[in-house]
Design a protein around this motif. Sequence first.
Motif, mmCIF file in Angstrom:
data_model
loop_
_atom_site.group_PDB
_atom_site.id
_atom_site.type_symbol
_atom_site.label_atom_id
_atom_site.label_comp_id
_atom_site.label_asym_id
_atom_site.label_seq_id
_atom_site.Cartn_x
_atom_site.Cartn_y
_atom_site.Cartn_z
ATOM 1 N N GLN A 24 0.840 -1.191 0.000
ATOM 2 C CA GLN A 24 0.000 0.000 0.000
ATOM 3 C C GLN A 24 0.882 1.250 0.000
ATOM 4 O O GLN A 24 1.894 1.281 0.695
ATOM 5 C CB GLN A 24 -0.902 0.033 1.242
ATOM 6 N N ILE A 25 0.491 2.221 -0.748
ATOM 7 C CA ILE A 25 1.227 3.480 -0.766
ATOM 8 C C ILE A 25 0.538 4.430 0.200
ATOM 9 O O ILE A 25 -0.656 4.687 0.097
ATOM 10 C CB ILE A 25 1.252 4.087 -2.183
ATOM 11 N N GLU A 26 1.294 4.938 1.123
ATOM 12 C CA GLU A 26 0.746 5.841 2.122
ATOM 13 C C GLU A 26 1.620 7.082 2.168
ATOM 14 O O GLU A 26 2.840 7.006 2.183
ATOM 15 C CB GLU A 26 0.727 5.140 3.478
ATOM 16 N N ILE A 27 0.976 8.238 2.179
ATOM 17 C CA ILE A 27 1.694 9.505 2.240
ATOM 18 C C ILE A 27 1.247 10.224 3.496
ATOM 19 O O ILE A 27 0.084 10.605 3.623
ATOM 20 C CB ILE A 27 1.405 10.372 0.985
ATOM 21 N N SER A 28 2.139 10.375 4.433
ATOM 22 C CA SER A 28 1.857 11.075 5.691
ATOM 23 C C SER A 28 0.596 10.557 6.372
ATOM 24 O O SER A 28 -0.225 11.338 6.839
ATOM 25 C CB SER A 28 1.728 12.583 5.431
ATOM 26 N N GLY A 29 0.393 9.256 6.363
ATOM 27 C CA GLY A 29 -0.763 8.690 7.023
ATOM 28 C C GLY A 29 -2.053 8.802 6.244
ATOM 29 O O GLY A 29 -3.093 8.398 6.718
ATOM 30 N N GLU A 30 -2.026 9.363 5.039
ATOM 31 C CA GLU A 30 -3.230 9.517 4.235
ATOM 32 C C GLU A 30 -2.994 8.963 2.837
ATOM 33 O O GLU A 30 -1.886 8.959 2.343
ATOM 34 C CB GLU A 30 -3.597 10.997 4.091
ATOM 35 N N VAL A 31 -4.062 8.514 2.228
ATOM 36 C CA VAL A 31 -3.992 8.099 0.836
ATOM 37 C C VAL A 31 -4.101 9.368 -0.007
ATOM 38 O O VAL A 31 -4.961 10.216 0.226
ATOM 39 C CB VAL A 31 -5.134 7.121 0.501
ATOM 40 N N ALA A 32 -3.204 9.517 -0.976
ATOM 41 C CA ALA A 32 -3.203 10.714 -1.822
ATOM 42 C C ALA A 32 -4.485 10.777 -2.644
ATOM 43 O O ALA A 32 -4.893 9.801 -3.249
ATOM 44 C CB ALA A 32 -1.990 10.705 -2.738
ATOM 45 N N LYS A 33 -5.144 11.924 -2.654
ATOM 46 C CA LYS A 33 -6.373 12.142 -3.414
ATOM 47 C C LYS A 33 -6.084 13.105 -4.553
ATOM 48 O O LYS A 33 -5.294 14.041 -4.379
ATOM 49 C CB LYS A 33 -7.461 12.730 -2.515
ATOM 50 N N PRO A 34 -6.729 12.907 -5.682
ATOM 51 C CA PRO A 34 -6.503 13.847 -6.787
ATOM 52 C C PRO A 34 -7.080 15.216 -6.430
ATOM 53 O O PRO A 34 -8.058 15.310 -5.677
ATOM 54 C CB PRO A 34 -7.237 13.221 -7.956
ATOM 55 N N PRO A 35 -6.508 16.278 -6.982
ATOM 56 C CA PRO A 35 -7.033 17.619 -6.693
ATOM 57 C C PRO A 35 -8.424 17.799 -7.293
ATOM 58 O O PRO A 35 -8.774 17.151 -8.275
ATOM 59 C CB PRO A 35 -6.017 18.552 -7.357
ATOM 60 N N LEU A 36 -9.198 18.675 -6.677
ATOM 61 C CA LEU A 36 -10.552 18.959 -7.150
ATOM 62 C C LEU A 36 -10.599 20.313 -7.857
ATOM 63 O O LEU A 36 -9.785 21.201 -7.580
ATOM 64 C CB LEU A 36 -11.538 18.935 -5.987
ATOM 65 N N TYR A 37 -11.583 20.450 -8.730
ATOM 66 C CA TYR A 37 -11.764 21.661 -9.520
ATOM 67 C C TYR A 37 -13.225 22.067 -9.500
ATOM 68 O O TYR A 37 -14.117 21.231 -9.389
ATOM 69 C CB TYR A 37 -11.310 21.413 -10.966
ATOM 70 N N ARG A 38 -13.446 23.381 -9.617
ATOM 71 C CA ARG A 38 -14.802 23.925 -9.664
ATOM 72 C C ARG A 38 -15.154 24.274 -11.110
ATOM 73 O O ARG A 38 -14.325 24.803 -11.843
ATOM 74 C CB ARG A 38 -14.894 25.213 -8.850
ATOM 75 N N VAL A 39 -16.404 24.015 -11.466
ATOM 76 C CA VAL A 39 -16.946 24.487 -12.740
ATOM 77 C C VAL A 39 -17.779 25.710 -12.399
ATOM 78 O O VAL A 39 -18.751 25.632 -11.638
ATOM 79 C CB VAL A 39 -17.810 23.409 -13.424
ATOM 80 N N VAL A 40 -17.362 26.856 -12.951
ATOM 81 C CA VAL A 40 -17.991 28.131 -12.619
ATOM 82 C C VAL A 40 -18.673 28.699 -13.860
ATOM 83 O O VAL A 40 -18.034 28.898 -14.896
ATOM 84 C CB VAL A 40 -16.942 29.145 -12.101
ATOM 85 N N LEU A 41 -19.971 28.944 -13.752
ATOM 86 C CA LEU A 41 -20.739 29.575 -14.820
ATOM 87 C C LEU A 41 -20.611 31.079 -14.671
ATOM 88 O O LEU A 41 -20.758 31.625 -13.569
ATOM 89 C CB LEU A 41 -22.210 29.149 -14.724
ATOM 90 N N LEU A 42 -20.330 31.764 -15.787
ATOM 91 C CA LEU A 42 -20.134 33.212 -15.778
ATOM 92 C C LEU A 42 -21.352 33.927 -16.359
ATOM 93 O O LEU A 42 -21.970 33.454 -17.317
ATOM 94 C CB LEU A 42 -18.880 33.573 -16.573
ATOM 95 N N ASP A 43 -21.657 35.084 -15.811
ATOM 96 C CA ASP A 43 -22.831 35.854 -16.219
ATOM 97 C C ASP A 43 -22.601 36.575 -17.537
ATOM 98 O O ASP A 43 -21.463 36.922 -17.892
ATOM 99 C CB ASP A 43 -23.183 36.880 -15.131
ATOM 100 N N ASP A 44 -23.679 36.800 -18.245
ATOM 101 C CA ASP A 44 -23.690 37.675 -19.414
ATOM 102 C C ASP A 44 -25.117 38.188 -19.611
ATOM 103 O O ASP A 44 -26.020 37.774 -18.900
ATOM 104 C CB ASP A 44 -23.165 36.965 -20.672
ATOM 105 N N ASP A 45 -25.293 39.076 -20.551
ATOM 106 C CA ASP A 45 -26.624 39.634 -20.804
ATOM 107 C C ASP A 45 -27.265 39.042 -22.049
ATOM 108 O O ASP A 45 -28.252 39.586 -22.551
ATOM 109 C CB ASP A 45 -26.536 41.162 -20.928
#
Length: 124
Positions: A24-45
């Motif tokens: 098992q691969i362990e990093i500082s007592g935690e399993v490495a998780k992939p980074p998360l990203y936000r999908v942001v909707l931008l306003d327009d007229d």
Amino acid sequence: MVRCAPIFSSMAQTIADQTITTPQIEISGEVAKPPLYRVVLLDDDDHTYDYVIEMLQKVFIFTSEQALRHAQEVDSLGRTVLITCELPEAEFARDQIHSYGRDWRLPRSKGSMSAVVEPAGDSA
């Protein structure tokens, strides 16, 4: 004729008696998780509330209430976070928004709404 069954059965028993473990691969007592990203909707007229609600319901399977809340937020704040997920899913969701098409309700609407993908950081 030579019989091989006793040899194979004793080998099978030897293999069955062994325990094989996977490291098992362990990093500082935690399993490495992939980074998360936000999908942001931008306003327009160039898009109506109806367009935003319809698009969010079709692309993200939001309820009408969830879609309305996002439409109000993007209108009042200029942006709204739709989902937080891993990068491939976030890019796919952004691309779905970009390919949804123009708002047929407004003649000035020339294309889809805009959305961006941004790192979620630690506050996801």
